[in-house]
Design an enzyme around this catalytic site. Sequence first.
Site, PDB file in Angstrom:
ATOM      1  N   THR A 133     -97.372 -30.601  59.358  1.00 61.80           N
ATOM      2  CA  THR A 133     -98.678 -29.947  59.273  1.00 61.80           C
ATOM      3  C   THR A 133     -99.270 -30.012  57.871  1.00 61.80           C
ATOM      4  O   THR A 133     -98.522 -30.105  56.884  1.00 61.80           O
ATOM      5  CB  THR A 133     -98.514 -28.470  59.699  1.00 61.80           C
ATOM      6  OG1 THR A 133     -99.661 -27.732  59.306  1.00 61.80           O
ATOM      7  CG2 THR A 133     -97.323 -27.806  59.014  1.00 61.80           C
ATOM      8  N   ASP A 134    -100.592 -29.860  57.798  1.00 64.18           N
ATOM      9  CA  ASP A 134    -101.249 -29.781  56.483  1.00 64.18           C
ATOM     10  C   ASP A 134    -100.942 -28.458  55.774  1.00 64.18           C
ATOM     11  O   ASP A 134    -101.204 -28.305  54.586  1.00 64.18           O
ATOM     12  CB  ASP A 134    -102.767 -29.972  56.619  1.00 64.18           C
ATOM     13  CG  ASP A 134    -103.463 -28.965  57.525  1.00 64.18           C
ATOM     14  OD1 ASP A 134    -102.786 -28.082  58.108  1.00 64.18           O
ATOM     15  OD2 ASP A 134    -104.701 -29.050  57.677  1.00 64.18           O
ATOM     16  N   GLU A 135    -100.396 -27.484  56.524  1.00 66.27           N
ATOM     17  CA  GLU A 135    -100.209 -26.151  55.935  1.00 66.27           C
ATOM     18  C   GLU A 135     -99.148 -26.151  54.836  1.00 66.27           C
ATOM     19  O   GLU A 135     -99.078 -25.231  54.030  1.00 66.27           O
ATOM     20  CB  GLU A 135     -99.875 -25.132  57.035  1.00 66.27           C
ATOM     21  CG  GLU A 135    -100.953 -25.150  58.103  1.00 66.27           C
ATOM     22  CD  GLU A 135    -100.953 -23.972  59.055  1.00 66.27           C
ATOM     23  OE1 GLU A 135    -100.386 -22.931  58.718  1.00 66.27           O
ATOM     24  OE2 GLU A 135    -101.543 -24.119  60.141  1.00 66.27           O
ATOM     25  N   TYR A 159     -94.315 -19.777  58.695  1.00 68.41           N
ATOM     26  CA  TYR A 159     -94.440 -21.030  59.464  1.00 68.41           C
ATOM     27  C   TYR A 159     -94.509 -22.225  58.517  1.00 68.41           C
ATOM     28  O   TYR A 159     -93.746 -23.187  58.640  1.00 68.41           O
ATOM     29  CB  TYR A 159     -95.690 -20.984  60.351  1.00 68.41           C
ATOM     30  CG  TYR A 159     -96.107 -22.346  60.889  1.00 68.41           C
ATOM     31  CD1 TYR A 159     -95.295 -23.040  61.779  1.00 68.41           C
ATOM     32  CD2 TYR A 159     -97.307 -22.953  60.483  1.00 68.41           C
ATOM     33  CE1 TYR A 159     -95.668 -24.300  62.264  1.00 68.41           C
ATOM     34  CE2 TYR A 159     -97.675 -24.202  60.959  1.00 68.41           C
ATOM     35  CZ  TYR A 159     -96.848 -24.874  61.848  1.00 68.41           C
ATOM     36  OH  TYR A 159     -97.215 -26.121  62.313  1.00 68.41           O
ATOM     37  N   LYS A 163     -91.838 -25.391  57.966  1.00 72.00           N
ATOM     38  CA  LYS A 163     -92.192 -26.808  58.158  1.00 72.00           C
ATOM     39  C   LYS A 163     -91.967 -27.589  56.867  1.00 72.00           C
ATOM     40  O   LYS A 163     -91.507 -28.736  56.890  1.00 72.00           O
ATOM     41  CB  LYS A 163     -93.654 -26.947  58.617  1.00 72.00           C
ATOM     42  CG  LYS A 163     -93.956 -26.413  60.007  1.00 72.00           C
ATOM     43  CD  LYS A 163     -93.242 -27.140  61.129  1.00 72.00           C
ATOM     44  CE  LYS A 163     -93.753 -28.540  61.355  1.00 72.00           C
ATOM     45  NZ  LYS A 163     -93.116 -29.148  62.582  1.00 72.00           N
TER      46      LYS A 163
HETATM   47  P1  NAD Z   1     -96.487 -25.860  70.739  1.00 72.47           P
HETATM   48  O1  NAD Z   1     -96.097 -24.509  70.230  1.00 72.47           O
HETATM   49  O2  NAD Z   1     -97.611 -26.000  71.706  1.00 72.47           O
HETATM   50  O3  NAD Z   1     -95.226 -26.572  71.422  1.00 72.47           O
HETATM   51  C1  NAD Z   1     -93.948 -26.496  70.881  1.00 72.47           C
HETATM   52  C2  NAD Z   1     -92.964 -27.050  71.900  1.00 72.47           C
HETATM   53  O4  NAD Z   1     -91.649 -26.995  71.327  1.00 72.47           O
HETATM   54  C3  NAD Z   1     -92.911 -26.246  73.199  1.00 72.47           C
HETATM   55  O5  NAD Z   1     -92.842 -27.125  74.300  1.00 72.47           O
HETATM   56  C4  NAD Z   1     -91.620 -25.444  73.076  1.00 72.47           C
HETATM   57  O6  NAD Z   1     -91.029 -25.122  74.325  1.00 72.47           O
HETATM   58  C5  NAD Z   1     -90.753 -26.402  72.272  1.00 72.47           C
HETATM   59  N1  NAD Z   1     -89.694 -25.714  71.524  1.00 72.47           N
HETATM   60  C6  NAD Z   1     -89.803 -24.587  70.780  1.00 72.47           C
HETATM   61  N2  NAD Z   1     -88.601 -24.254  70.263  1.00 72.47           N
HETATM   62  C7  NAD Z   1     -87.733 -25.204  70.676  1.00 72.47           C
HETATM   63  C8  NAD Z   1     -86.340 -25.422  70.471  1.00 72.47           C
HETATM   64  N3  NAD Z   1     -85.620 -24.580  69.701  1.00 72.47           N
HETATM   65  N4  NAD Z   1     -85.767 -26.502  71.023  1.00 72.47           N
HETATM   66  C9  NAD Z   1     -86.492 -27.369  71.797  1.00 72.47           C
HETATM   67  N5  NAD Z   1     -87.795 -27.189  72.052  1.00 72.47           N
HETATM   68  C10 NAD Z   1     -88.419 -26.132  71.489  1.00 72.47           C
HETATM   69  O7  NAD Z   1     -96.743 -26.721  69.413  1.00 72.47           O
HETATM   70  P2  NAD Z   1     -97.803 -27.870  69.143  1.00 72.47           P
HETATM   71  O8  NAD Z   1     -99.087 -27.253  68.739  1.00 72.47           O
HETATM   72  O9  NAD Z   1     -97.754 -28.832  70.260  1.00 72.47           O
HETATM   73  O10 NAD Z   1     -97.171 -28.523  67.832  1.00 72.47           O
HETATM   74  C11 NAD Z   1     -96.196 -29.555  67.940  1.00 72.47           C
HETATM   75  C12 NAD Z   1     -95.754 -29.961  66.540  1.00 72.47           C
HETATM   76  O11 NAD Z   1     -96.878 -30.395  65.788  1.00 72.47           O
HETATM   77  C13 NAD Z   1     -95.126 -28.821  65.748  1.00 72.47           C
HETATM   78  O12 NAD Z   1     -94.033 -29.347  65.034  1.00 72.47           O
HETATM   79  C14 NAD Z   1     -96.229 -28.372  64.800  1.00 72.47           C
HETATM   80  O13 NAD Z   1     -95.694 -27.863  63.601  1.00 72.47           O
HETATM   81  C15 NAD Z   1     -96.964 -29.677  64.569  1.00 72.47           C
HETATM   82  N6  NAD Z   1     -98.392 -29.536  64.265  1.00 72.47           N
HETATM   83  C16 NAD Z   1     -99.203 -28.806  65.082  1.00 72.47           C
HETATM   84  C17 NAD Z   1    -100.576 -28.722  64.778  1.00 72.47           C
HETATM   85  C18 NAD Z   1    -101.511 -27.943  65.665  1.00 72.47           C
HETATM   86  O14 NAD Z   1    -102.693 -27.793  65.318  1.00 72.47           O
HETATM   87  N7  NAD Z   1    -101.099 -27.488  66.833  1.00 72.47           N
HETATM   88  C19 NAD Z   1    -101.086 -29.363  63.646  1.00 72.47           C
HETATM   89  C20 NAD Z   1    -100.211 -30.107  62.841  1.00 72.47           C
HETATM   90  C21 NAD Z   1     -98.877 -30.192  63.160  1.00 72.47           C
HETATM   91  P1  TYD Z   2    -104.844 -20.830  64.395  1.00 66.88           P
HETATM   92  O1  TYD Z   2    -105.418 -21.481  65.617  1.00 66.88           O
HETATM   93  O2  TYD Z   2    -103.863 -19.721  64.573  1.00 66.88           O
HETATM   94  O3  TYD Z   2    -104.259 -21.994  63.467  1.00 66.88           O
HETATM   95  P2  TYD Z   2    -103.709 -21.933  61.935  1.00 66.88           P
HETATM   96  O4  TYD Z   2    -103.535 -20.533  61.513  1.00 66.88           O
HETATM   97  O5  TYD Z   2    -102.423 -22.677  62.067  1.00 66.88           O
HETATM   98  O6  TYD Z   2    -104.747 -22.668  61.139  1.00 66.88           O
HETATM   99  O7  TYD Z   2    -106.049 -20.267  63.544  1.00 66.88           O
HETATM  100  C1  TYD Z   2    -107.091 -21.103  63.063  1.00 66.88           C
HETATM  101  C2  TYD Z   2    -107.972 -20.263  62.157  1.00 66.88           C
HETATM  102  O8  TYD Z   2    -108.601 -19.249  62.945  1.00 66.88           O
HETATM  103  C3  TYD Z   2    -107.178 -19.532  61.076  1.00 66.88           C
HETATM  104  O9  TYD Z   2    -107.954 -19.487  59.882  1.00 66.88           O
HETATM  105  C4  TYD Z   2    -107.014 -18.130  61.640  1.00 66.88           C
HETATM  106  C5  TYD Z   2    -108.270 -17.936  62.466  1.00 66.88           C
HETATM  107  N1  TYD Z   2    -108.116 -17.080  63.657  1.00 66.88           N
HETATM  108  C6  TYD Z   2    -108.996 -16.006  63.844  1.00 66.88           C
HETATM  109  O10 TYD Z   2    -109.906 -15.763  63.022  1.00 66.88           O
HETATM  110  N2  TYD Z   2    -108.829 -15.223  64.952  1.00 66.88           N
HETATM  111  C7  TYD Z   2    -107.841 -15.439  65.864  1.00 66.88           C
HETATM  112  O11 TYD Z   2    -107.721 -14.665  66.860  1.00 66.88           O
HETATM  113  C8  TYD Z   2    -106.966 -16.554  65.662  1.00 66.88           C
HETATM  114  C9  TYD Z   2    -105.859 -16.853  66.639  1.00 66.88           C
HETATM  115  C10 TYD Z   2    -107.142 -17.346  64.540  1.00 66.88           C
END
Ligand code: NAD
Ligand code: TYD
Length: 355
Positions: A133-135, A159, A163
């Site tokens: 992630t960019d975080e 989180y 990561k």
């Molecule tokens: P998500 O929370 O939707 O899905 C996570 C998946 O991992 C689920 O299917 C869950 O059952 C599985 N999981 C959780 N714990 C586990 C374990 N201990 N063993 C096996 N499986 C397990 O997440 P996402 O949004 O699809 O993100 C996927 C990846 O991409 C993550 O690594 C996240 O850090 C990264 N990522 C997400 C975003 C975003 O905006 N969603 C952006 C950048 C990077």
């Molecule tokens: P989120 O989807 O939780 O992603 P991340 O925190 O990983 O960026 O949130 C996106 C942005 O929206 C973040 O700045 C937090 C804000 N946010 C709200 O303002 N209200 C909400 O209920 C949620 C879930 C997020």
Amino acid sequence: MSWVLVTGGAGFIGSNFLYSLRRRQPGAHIINLDLLTYAGNPENLTGFQGDSRYILVRGDVADRELVQDLFSRYPITEVVHFAAESHVDRSILDPGVFVRTNVVGTFTLLEAARQAWKNPAGPEAPRFLHVSTDEVYGSLGPLDPPVTEAAPYAPRSPYAASKASADFLGRAYFHTYQLPVLITNCSNNYGPYQFPEKLIPFALCQALEGKPIPIYGQGANIRDWLFVEDHCQALLQVLEQGRVGETYNIGGRQEVPNLELVRRLLGLLGEMRPDLGDLNRLITLVPDRPGHDWRYALNIGKIESRLGWRPRVGLEEGLRRTIAWYLGHEDWLDRVRSQAYRSFLMQQYGTGVVG
Ligand code: NAD
Ligand code: TYD
């Protein structure tokens, strides 16, 4: 013949990725290792029913025996590691599981890949794509330039810290053992199958039910948004053409303050569902998230110039497609919003928002 171990393939990005992978490599064997936590939903993968080259293994990436067994049982050629706890707000409420899954889980996978490869009778080292992630780069100020891959890490939430630790383990396994690790750091994704506790699907669900949409602070925090299909395409390109040991930023070049994003989303939803009335009335400013990062922004010049990838779906088109998907999947939404979902919302926002 590819044997791809995908972890977390029943989650949001993982399930989108599995469909992209199947389209790209119809003959690949796919093993999906997923614990099926609240965020993992096998229903996302109904398109794989009857696919003899697809296996779902329900299990934990931090379970050493299980992961080792997968490496000895199958000739794994690639690992794409999504499995993680992924929600910042949950990491603030309960950080321990983030350390276990994101740090110990990543270590367990890297180590099992290394052990399998060390065995002289075993296969070649699998290419190991760690999805991050960019975080990890921390919070930017309004005038800071978007960060490159060379920027120092400065994670600020549990989180992001988990990561960042996982990324460092990946880098260490490349430098120390020459395991062919690739790392991607991506901005906020949105699109089909996203669990409705992240901002965009949560705001959509609340709007459909006429409930308050909580915006933290003044809604001025900025995120960069990428349609999930573009992310999956970038991951395939990094997996196939990326240089091992390297990191690639993936972003949408679409920085938007949260309040503006939600207004745009509600504007588009209102066009598609005029019966919902004035949706902006639902926007409710609530106390800020502790340690809320101000802004994330990525410089994506490297992946554009080296791999020829660029984001293709603009924010308006992506939001329209996302809204259309959720409107067409209200039954999916009803099923994922279980009792556990409601109790998380109650803990996070209180009765005012849950109703
Ligand atoms: P998500 O929370 O939707 O899905 C996570 C998946 O991992 C689920 O299917 C869950 O059952 C599985 N999981 C959780 N714990 C586990 C374990 N201990 N063993 C096996 N499986 C397990 O997440 P996402 O949004 O699809 O993100 C996927 C990846 O991409 C993550 O690594 C996240 O850090 C990264 N990522 C997400 C975003 C975003 O905006 N969603 C952006 C950048 C990077
Ligand atoms: P989120 O989807 O939780 O992603 P991340 O925190 O990983 O960026 O949130 C996106 C942005 O929206 C973040 O700045 C937090 C804000 N946010 C709200 O303002 N209200 C909400 O209920 C949620 C879930 C997020």
